[in-house]
Design a protein around this motif. Structure first.
Motif: not given
Length: 138
Positions: A1-8, A25-29, A40-43, A51-57
């Motif tokens: 299972x993919x837990x998270x994805x990070x893009x720079x 619009x896809x449910x991510x907060x 992240x999608x609400x629990x 899952x998965x979370x999506x990070x931009x850093x």
């Protein structure tokens, strides 16, 4: 299972404008912090995580962010219309077109997809495989 994805991203404000045009619009907060953006999608009650979370850093090594050759993150939409709407919203929010929404001959008959690049060049797919909608050959 993919837990998270990070893009720079080198420009977090531009990235926020782009990703906030379609991920909510896809449910991510969104949670913002000094280290970047966390979508992240609400629990749900009784659920340990969604899952998965999506990070931009910014990259941790301090060097400029770059898009991976062959790397792509795909987000599932509810319908073909939502793919079209979110693709257009992401373009208006600073993204670039990598393939307008539609069916592709090389994929299954229900796989409806549009491709984008975020302001940093990361490739994003928005797709729907809704069985209640017409497929490519119908």
């Amino acid at each position: 299972m993919i837990a998270y994805v990070t893009v720079g991203a080198d420009d977090i404000a531009r990235a926020k404008r782009f990703y906030s045009a379609f991920l909510p619009a896809l449910g991510y907060e969104l949670e913002e912090g000094p280290e970047g953006l966390s979508y992240a999608l609400p629990v749900q009650p009784g659920q340990s995580s969604a899952l998965p979370d999506f990070y931009v850093k910014p990259p941790f090594d301090g060097r400029p962010a770059s898009a991976g050759n062959g790397a792509m993150t795909a987000f599932e939409a509810r319908s073909q219309q939502q793919v079209r709407d979110l693709h257009a919203a992401a373009l208006a929010a600073g993204g670039s077109d990598e393939g307008r929404p539609g069916f592709r001959d090389s994929y299954g008959p229900r796989f409806y997809v549009g491709y984008l690049r975020d302001p940093q060049g990361n490739k994003i797919a928005l797709f729907s495989c809704n069985p209640d909608e017409p497929g490519r050959d119908e």
